[in-house]
Design an enzyme around this catalytic site. Structure first.
Site, PDB file in Angstrom:
ATOM      1  N   CYS A  52       0.835  -1.207   0.000  1.00  0.00           N
ATOM      2  CA  CYS A  52       0.000   0.000   0.000  1.00  0.00           C
ATOM      3  C   CYS A  52       0.865   1.251   0.000  1.00  0.00           C
ATOM      4  CB  CYS A  52      -0.919  -0.003   1.225  1.00  0.00           C
ATOM      5  SG  CYS A  52      -2.005   1.445   1.302  1.00  0.00           S
ATOM      6  N   CYS A  56       0.194   4.871   6.796  1.00  0.00           N
ATOM      7  CA  CYS A  56      -0.493   4.709   8.078  1.00  0.00           C
ATOM      8  C   CYS A  56       0.414   3.945   9.053  1.00  0.00           C
ATOM      9  CB  CYS A  56      -1.803   3.961   7.882  1.00  0.00           C
ATOM     10  SG  CYS A  56      -2.924   4.752   6.685  1.00  0.00           S
ATOM     11  N   CYS A  59      -0.250   0.128  10.219  1.00  0.00           N
ATOM     12  CA  CYS A  59      -0.630  -0.877   9.226  1.00  0.00           C
ATOM     13  C   CYS A  59       0.510  -1.777   8.764  1.00  0.00           C
ATOM     14  CB  CYS A  59      -1.259  -0.195   8.019  1.00  0.00           C
ATOM     15  SG  CYS A  59      -1.974  -1.364   6.841  1.00  0.00           S
ATOM     16  N   CYS A  96     -17.368  -8.979   3.359  1.00  0.00           N
ATOM     17  CA  CYS A  96     -16.746  -7.757   2.843  1.00  0.00           C
ATOM     18  C   CYS A  96     -15.474  -8.068   2.067  1.00  0.00           C
ATOM     19  CB  CYS A  96     -16.418  -6.808   4.002  1.00  0.00           C
ATOM     20  SG  CYS A  96     -15.834  -5.185   3.461  1.00  0.00           S
ATOM     21  N   CYS A 128     -20.507  -6.551   0.981  1.00  0.00           N
ATOM     22  CA  CYS A 128     -19.907  -5.278   1.386  1.00  0.00           C
ATOM     23  C   CYS A 128     -18.536  -5.171   0.713  1.00  0.00           C
ATOM     24  CB  CYS A 128     -19.746  -5.212   2.895  1.00  0.00           C
ATOM     25  SG  CYS A 128     -21.257  -5.567   3.828  1.00  0.00           S
ATOM     26  N   CYS A 188     -20.230   2.021   6.452  1.00  0.00           N
ATOM     27  CA  CYS A 188     -19.610   1.332   7.580  1.00  0.00           C
ATOM     28  C   CYS A 188     -18.334   2.122   7.865  1.00  0.00           C
ATOM     29  CB  CYS A 188     -19.313  -0.110   7.203  1.00  0.00           C
ATOM     30  SG  CYS A 188     -18.366  -1.037   8.425  1.00  0.00           S
ATOM     31  N   ARG A 259     -19.442  -2.338  16.155  1.00  0.00           N
ATOM     32  CA  ARG A 259     -18.893  -3.644  15.771  1.00  0.00           C
ATOM     33  C   ARG A 259     -17.537  -3.899  16.411  1.00  0.00           C
ATOM     34  NH1 ARG A 259     -18.721  -4.438   9.639  1.00  0.00           N
ATOM     35  NH2 ARG A 259     -20.883  -5.067  10.015  1.00  0.00           N
TER      36      ARG A 259
END
Length: 312
Positions: A52, A56, A59, A96, A128, A188, A259
């Site tokens: 990626c 972040c 991560c 998802c 999702c 979400c 959640r």
């Protein structure tokens, strides 16, 4: 007594100072007033992993970090469909499709649309997706293909975001959620707590989510991963603080499904996982997460049975 809708940030900060059992009693009552005794079960798959471009700090999939994660290209649709069927057999009603990266490549997007159609065709499964930043045209296409709910987390507060990521900003995330809702897809949108943020930051997160009004709010607890800048953050938040945060989120977001997401099995004891559900958690990720292991469906079912809750 004034309504919680009229509370200021300072009022919510005072709630944090209440004894935990009293706070749970308040948030539990709010949950009972807005929901029945069911818990929504969702499962996810990392359809594309690693490499990626975003930095972040939490991560494992960021190419800026130095983890041992195995990068993998986009899965084929048959593999994803089999995973969705398996998730259904384990009790999930939502599945998802998640891909790493700031956005989906032009090459991968048509393949992902095919994946969505395959998953959406499974009886008893709601499809999702979590695909990063999308254009309005892409949003229209994933909706047409069968996506009912889209995950795009704010992760942290607007004020603290710069301490976690600098390759995109807080507004990028907020605008994506707004676009999703504009085109009739449920949002979400959740957070990660325990990344060194303050109580005020956590309240700001919940207040930002209140403005966005997502259907579901995943609450992740940082699971420090070796090779990330936050690898030594185990002691940034304890179990009592996690439970108090769940209570505050329920009070600020009375009608959102909260959640349990990443980190709950490593950051909370079994008893405190139950306390979190009593406090207001009414949706769970079942099975494993993107790059870390979760609990088994049988373990989750045992907890729900003990609390007289039904997984749907």
């Amino acid at each position: 007594m004034k309504s919680y809708d009229d509370y200021t940030k300072e009022d919510f900060l005072k709630l944090y100072d209440m004894p935990l059992d009293e706070l749970i009693k308040i948030s539990s009552e709010i949950t009972k007033n807005n929901f029945d005794n069911t818990v929504e079960a969702c499962s996810i798959i990392s359809a594309k992993t690693g490499a990626c471009s975003e930095n972040c700090k939490y991560c494992a999939q960021s190419k800026h970090n130095h983890t041992n994660i195995k990068c993998s290209p986009l899965m084929d649709k048959e593999t994803v469909k089999k995973a969705a069927i398996s998730a259904k057999e384990n009790g999930a009603t939502r599945f998802c499709i998640v891909t790493s990266g700031r956005k989906v490549s032009e090459e991968d997007f048509p393949k992902i649309l095919d994946m969505i159609r395959e998953v959406a065709s499974i009886e008893g499964i709601h499809c999702c997706a979590s695909l990063g930043l999308l254009t309005e045209e892409q949003i229209k296409q994933i909706k047409e293909a069968g996506v009912e709910r889209y995950n795009h987390n704010i992760n942290t507060s607007k004020n603290y975001h710069k301490n976690i990521c600098t390759t995109h900003n807080f507004e990028d995330r907020v605008n994506t959620v707004k676009m999703i809702k504009k085109h009739g897809i449920e949002a979400c949108c959740g957070v990660i707590i325990g990344m060194g943020e303050s109580r005020e930051d956590r309240i700001d997160m919940a207040l930002s989510l209140k403005e966005l009004a997502p259907k579901t709010v995943p609450i992740n607890f940082l699971n420090p991963i070796k090779g990330t800048p936050l690898e030594n953050y185990e002691d940034k938040i304890d179990e009592e603080e996690i439970l108090k945060t769940i209570c505050i989120f329920r009070i600020i977001l009375p009608k959102a499904m909260l959640r349990y997401a990443g980190g709950r099995t490593t950051r909370l004891s079994k008893d405190n996982q139950k306390n979190g559900i009593i406090a207001g958690i009414n949706s769970v990720l079942v099975g494993n997460y993107l790059t870390t292991a979760g609990s088994t469906p049988d373990e989750d079912k045992k907890i729900f049975d003990e609390l007289n809750l039904t997984m749907v």
